[in-house]
Write a protein that holds these residues in place. Structure first.
Motif, PDB file in Angstrom:
ATOM      1  N   ASP A  55       0.867  -1.423   0.073  1.00 25.84           N
ATOM      2  CA  ASP A  55      -0.187   0.064   0.286  1.00 25.84           C
ATOM      3  C   ASP A  55       0.953   1.272   0.127  1.00 25.84           C
ATOM      4  O   ASP A  55       0.370   2.458  -0.814  1.00 25.84           O
ATOM      5  CB  ASP A  55      -0.567  -0.590   1.123  1.00 25.84           C
ATOM      6  CG  ASP A  55      -1.723   1.349   1.493  1.00 25.84           C
ATOM      7  OD1 ASP A  55      -2.428   1.033   1.089  1.00 25.84           O
ATOM      8  OD2 ASP A  55      -1.493   1.968   2.397  1.00 25.84           O
ATOM      9  N   TYR A  56       1.816   1.760   0.894  1.00 23.70           N
ATOM     10  CA  TYR A  56       3.059   2.391   0.388  1.00 23.70           C
ATOM     11  C   TYR A  56       3.309   3.061  -0.335  1.00 23.70           C
ATOM     12  O   TYR A  56       3.640   3.707  -1.147  1.00 23.70           O
ATOM     13  CB  TYR A  56       4.349   2.191   2.045  1.00 23.70           C
ATOM     14  CG  TYR A  56       5.373   2.973   2.439  1.00 23.70           C
ATOM     15  CD1 TYR A  56       4.728   4.292   2.194  1.00 23.70           C
ATOM     16  CD2 TYR A  56       6.024   3.104   1.634  1.00 23.70           C
ATOM     17  CE1 TYR A  56       5.787   5.513   2.209  1.00 23.70           C
ATOM     18  CE2 TYR A  56       7.043   3.705   1.373  1.00 23.70           C
ATOM     19  CZ  TYR A  56       6.974   4.971   1.813  1.00 23.70           C
ATOM     20  OH  TYR A  56       7.487   5.797   1.855  1.00 23.70           O
ATOM     21  N   LEU A  57       3.930   1.277  -0.619  1.00 24.24           N
ATOM     22  CA  LEU A  57       4.505   1.708  -1.924  1.00 24.24           C
ATOM     23  C   LEU A  57       3.487   1.770  -3.409  1.00 24.24           C
ATOM     24  O   LEU A  57       4.542   2.804  -4.033  1.00 24.24           O
ATOM     25  CB  LEU A  57       5.043  -0.326  -2.633  1.00 24.24           C
ATOM     26  CG  LEU A  57       6.399  -0.234  -2.118  1.00 24.24           C
ATOM     27  CD1 LEU A  57       6.804  -1.278  -2.073  1.00 24.24           C
ATOM     28  CD2 LEU A  57       7.108   0.627  -2.076  1.00 24.24           C
ATOM     29  N   LEU A  58       1.952   1.436  -3.013  1.00 27.05           N
ATOM     30  CA  LEU A  58       1.362   2.212  -4.622  1.00 27.05           C
ATOM     31  C   LEU A  58       0.893   3.901  -4.002  1.00 27.05           C
ATOM     32  O   LEU A  58       0.037   4.662  -4.503  1.00 27.05           O
ATOM     33  CB  LEU A  58       0.551   0.994  -3.944  1.00 27.05           C
ATOM     34  CG  LEU A  58       0.243   0.381  -4.614  1.00 27.05           C
ATOM     35  CD1 LEU A  58      -0.373  -0.832  -4.935  1.00 27.05           C
ATOM     36  CD2 LEU A  58       0.581  -0.027  -7.001  1.00 27.05           C
ATOM     37  N   GLY A  59       1.697   4.348  -2.759  1.00 26.80           N
ATOM     38  CA  GLY A  59       1.015   5.498  -2.661  1.00 26.80           C
ATOM     39  C   GLY A  59      -0.235   5.407  -1.596  1.00 26.80           C
ATOM     40  O   GLY A  59      -0.835   6.771  -1.715  1.00 26.80           O
ATOM     41  N   GLY A  60      -0.714   4.745  -1.590  1.00 27.77           N
ATOM     42  CA  GLY A  60      -1.115   4.644   0.592  1.00 27.77           C
ATOM     43  C   GLY A  60      -1.578   4.931   0.978  1.00 27.77           C
ATOM     44  O   GLY A  60      -0.490   5.603   1.523  1.00 27.77           O
ATOM     45  N   ALA A  61      -2.512   4.987   2.004  1.00 23.41           N
ATOM     46  CA  ALA A  61      -2.506   5.832   3.185  1.00 23.41           C
ATOM     47  C   ALA A  61      -2.761   4.928   4.031  1.00 23.41           C
ATOM     48  O   ALA A  61      -2.920   5.010   5.577  1.00 23.41           O
ATOM     49  CB  ALA A  61      -3.892   6.951   3.045  1.00 23.41           C
ATOM     50  N   HIS A  62      -3.610   3.750   4.296  1.00 22.86           N
ATOM     51  CA  HIS A  62      -3.309   2.667   5.076  1.00 22.86           C
ATOM     52  C   HIS A  62      -2.371   2.012   5.372  1.00 22.86           C
ATOM     53  O   HIS A  62      -1.684   0.482   5.726  1.00 22.86           O
ATOM     54  CB  HIS A  62      -4.146   1.867   4.577  1.00 22.86           C
ATOM     55  CG  HIS A  62      -5.400   2.190   4.342  1.00 22.86           C
ATOM     56  ND1 HIS A  62      -6.480   2.768   3.133  1.00 22.86           N
ATOM     57  CD2 HIS A  62      -6.633   2.623   4.728  1.00 22.86           C
ATOM     58  CE1 HIS A  62      -7.020   3.574   3.094  1.00 22.86           C
ATOM     59  NE2 HIS A  62      -7.231   3.636   4.387  1.00 22.86           N
ATOM     60  N   GLY A 110       9.050  -0.306   3.591  1.00 19.07           N
ATOM     61  CA  GLY A 110       9.000   0.128   3.182  1.00 19.07           C
ATOM     62  C   GLY A 110      10.363   0.421   1.696  1.00 19.07           C
ATOM     63  O   GLY A 110      10.735   0.339   0.877  1.00 19.07           O
ATOM     64  N   GLU A 111      11.098   2.026   2.724  1.00 23.29           N
ATOM     65  CA  GLU A 111      11.926   2.597   2.456  1.00 23.29           C
ATOM     66  C   GLU A 111      13.255   1.536   2.199  1.00 23.29           C
ATOM     67  O   GLU A 111      13.992   2.020   1.374  1.00 23.29           O
ATOM     68  CB  GLU A 111      12.749   4.019   3.468  1.00 23.29           C
ATOM     69  CG  GLU A 111      11.627   4.751   3.162  1.00 23.29           C
ATOM     70  CD  GLU A 111      11.782   5.540   1.792  1.00 23.29           C
ATOM     71  OE1 GLU A 111      12.334   5.767   1.107  1.00 23.29           O
ATOM     72  OE2 GLU A 111      10.506   6.124   1.390  1.00 23.29           O
ATOM     73  N   LEU A 128      15.313  -2.620  -3.838  1.00 21.51           N
ATOM     74  CA  LEU A 128      15.027  -2.967  -5.037  1.00 21.51           C
ATOM     75  C   LEU A 128      14.961  -0.916  -5.697  1.00 21.51           C
ATOM     76  O   LEU A 128      13.219  -1.232  -5.417  1.00 21.51           O
ATOM     77  CB  LEU A 128      13.483  -3.626  -4.803  1.00 21.51           C
ATOM     78  CG  LEU A 128      13.229  -4.116  -6.755  1.00 21.51           C
ATOM     79  CD1 LEU A 128      13.950  -5.152  -8.192  1.00 21.51           C
ATOM     80  CD2 LEU A 128      12.436  -5.433  -6.256  1.00 21.51           C
ATOM     81  N   PRO A 129      15.446  -0.707  -6.300  1.00 18.63           N
ATOM     82  CA  PRO A 129      15.246   1.022  -6.214  1.00 18.63           C
ATOM     83  C   PRO A 129      13.542   0.680  -7.312  1.00 18.63           C
ATOM     84  O   PRO A 129      13.077   1.895  -6.972  1.00 18.63           O
ATOM     85  CB  PRO A 129      15.758   1.451  -7.037  1.00 18.63           C
ATOM     86  CG  PRO A 129      17.010   0.634  -6.853  1.00 18.63           C
ATOM     87  CD  PRO A 129      16.554  -0.785  -6.219  1.00 18.63           C
ATOM     88  N   SER A 130      13.591   0.132  -8.331  1.00 16.81           N
ATOM     89  CA  SER A 130      12.721   0.624  -8.738  1.00 16.81           C
ATOM     90  C   SER A 130      11.067  -0.997  -8.273  1.00 16.81           C
ATOM     91  O   SER A 130       9.401  -0.834  -9.058  1.00 16.81           O
ATOM     92  CB  SER A 130      12.305  -0.762 -10.261  1.00 16.81           C
ATOM     93  OG  SER A 130      12.392  -1.777  -9.843  1.00 16.81           O
ATOM     94  N   ALA A 131      11.199  -0.263  -6.862  1.00 17.96           N
ATOM     95  CA  ALA A 131      10.005  -1.053  -6.699  1.00 17.96           C
ATOM     96  C   ALA A 131       8.508  -0.544  -6.976  1.00 17.96           C
ATOM     97  O   ALA A 131       7.659  -0.851  -6.973  1.00 17.96           O
ATOM     98  CB  ALA A 131      10.061  -1.197  -4.733  1.00 17.96           C
ATOM     99  N   ARG A 132       8.079   0.781  -6.320  1.00 17.85           N
ATOM    100  CA  ARG A 132       6.801   1.620  -7.111  1.00 17.85           C
ATOM    101  C   ARG A 132       6.571   1.416  -8.271  1.00 17.85           C
ATOM    102  O   ARG A 132       5.525   0.293  -8.420  1.00 17.85           O
ATOM    103  CB  ARG A 132       7.156   3.049  -7.027  1.00 17.85           C
ATOM    104  CG  ARG A 132       7.250   3.582  -5.702  1.00 17.85           C
ATOM    105  CD  ARG A 132       7.138   4.623  -5.317  1.00 17.85           C
ATOM    106  NE  ARG A 132       7.998   5.546  -4.531  1.00 17.85           N
ATOM    107  CZ  ARG A 132       7.356   5.256  -2.330  1.00 17.85           C
ATOM    108  NH1 ARG A 132       6.152   4.612  -2.350  1.00 17.85           N
ATOM    109  NH2 ARG A 132       7.681   5.967  -1.746  1.00 17.85           N
ATOM    110  N   ASP A 133       7.278   1.006  -9.372  1.00 14.95           N
ATOM    111  CA  ASP A 133       7.224   0.623 -10.543  1.00 14.95           C
ATOM    112  C   ASP A 133       6.030  -0.497 -10.578  1.00 14.95           C
ATOM    113  O   ASP A 133       5.939  -1.047 -10.878  1.00 14.95           O
ATOM    114  CB  ASP A 133       8.092   1.047 -12.139  1.00 14.95           C
ATOM    115  CG  ASP A 133       8.392   1.855 -12.232  1.00 14.95           C
ATOM    116  OD1 ASP A 133       7.450   3.383 -11.008  1.00 14.95           O
ATOM    117  OD2 ASP A 133       9.326   2.524 -12.447  1.00 14.95           O
TER     118      ASP A 133
END
Ligand SMILES: C[S@@+](CC[C@H](N)C(=O)[O-])C[C@H]1O[C@@H](n2cnc3c(N)ncnc32)[C@H](O)[C@@H]1O
Length: 268
Positions: A24-31, A40-41, A47-52
């Motif tokens: 959820d954090y990687l996807l920009g969520g608030a939960h 997440g950090e 894996l620097p591309s983790a959000r993608d």
């Protein structure tokens, strides 16, 4: 999410990060909580591309569900749902018109509580708090029996989840049990972390996730393909999430497009 809100279960342990909340954090969520964001950090360092990677996995889920809808599937079991975010399965299916039904399954308290809240007035979708590695409980649950008709084809979704199952959990037997419970004409959509392409990054991801409630076990192309035993893989087979019927050039070009394998199989 910084303060506890009323719908959160009392049993929740905010100090132990979970895969659902880190995702959820990687996807920009608030939960998610402080511990999830910290992990997440560290995940992003590994894996620097983790959000993608997370976004591409969501993209695969959407395209796979749309493909199944086009193939006539009207009922889904989403195993390892995660925390609802834009583009949940019932939102995708609602656009296809009436009659789609979705059984969501997760065991993470925030994912379950949030889904229950969202779905409380939805007669076509339900959330089960259950271990997906216990197919008899999932398949025999009264909510599953009420909502799904097992004489009609079913879309089984195991997206971004089986890498939380270790060999001793016998995930191949679990998939077989779900496969045997659904009729011919059903589909399996699955995605799964691999270390095939960036072994050092994935070694670090495994290390980071040891500090969470959900350690990770990446698998090779051959091991991921083996989950489709008894299914016929549809085109293009088992490929990186970004390469599975991409809609945009960025799907293919994005770094991390191949960190997670994805495929869809048809039960003949
Ligand atoms: C990374 S999220 C994926 C969410 C969603 N399927 C997607 O691909 O966007 C994985 C989810 O699987 C859930 N999960 C992992 N192991 C599980 C198990 N044995 N039973 C039920 N849920 C599980 C986690 O709690 C988490 O919410």
């Amino acid at each position: 999410m910084t303060a506890r809100t009323g719908w959160l279960p009392r049993s929740l342990d905010e100090e132990v990060p979970t895969a659902a909340r880190v995702y959820d954090y990687l996807l920009g969520g608030a939960h998610n909580f402080v511990a999830d964001r910290r992990l997440g950090e560290r995940f992003l360092t590994a894996l620097p591309s983790a959000r993608d990677v997370a976004r591409l996995n969501r993209g695969f889920l959407r395209r796979a569900v749309l493909a199944l809808l086009r193939a006539g599937i009207r009922q889904f079991v989403d195993l390892g749902t995660g925390i609802p975010t834009a583009g949940s399965v019932h939102e995708i299916t609602e656009r296809a018109g009436r009659g789609c039904r979705v059984v969501y399954v997760d065991r993470e308290p925030v994912a379950v509580a949030h889904s229950e809240l969202l779905l409380r007035n939805d007669p076509h979708a339900t959330m089960l708090r259950a271990d997906l590695l216990d197919p008899d409980r999932v398949l025999g649950h009264p909510h599953t029996r009420r909502l799904l008709d097992f004489s009609e084809p079913v879309g089984l979704l195991l997206v971004g989840v089986l890498h939380f199952a270790f060999p001793q959990d016998r995930p191949e037997e679990v998939v077989r049990r779900y496969r045997d419970a659904v009729p011919s004409g059903s589909f399996l959509a699955l995605s799964h972390f691999t270390a095939d392409l960036a072994p050092e990054n994935m070694r670090q991801v495994v290390e980071v996730m040891r500090g969470s409630a959900n350690p990770v076990y990446p698998r090779s192309h051959a091991e991921v393909s083996a989950f489709f035993d008894g299914f016929e893989l549809v085109e293009p087979g088992v490929v990186g999430t970004g390469l599975w019927r991409p809609e945009h050039a960025e799907d293919v070009r994005t770094p991390g497009a191949e960190q997670i394998y994805a495929g869809v199989g048809y039960k003949p």
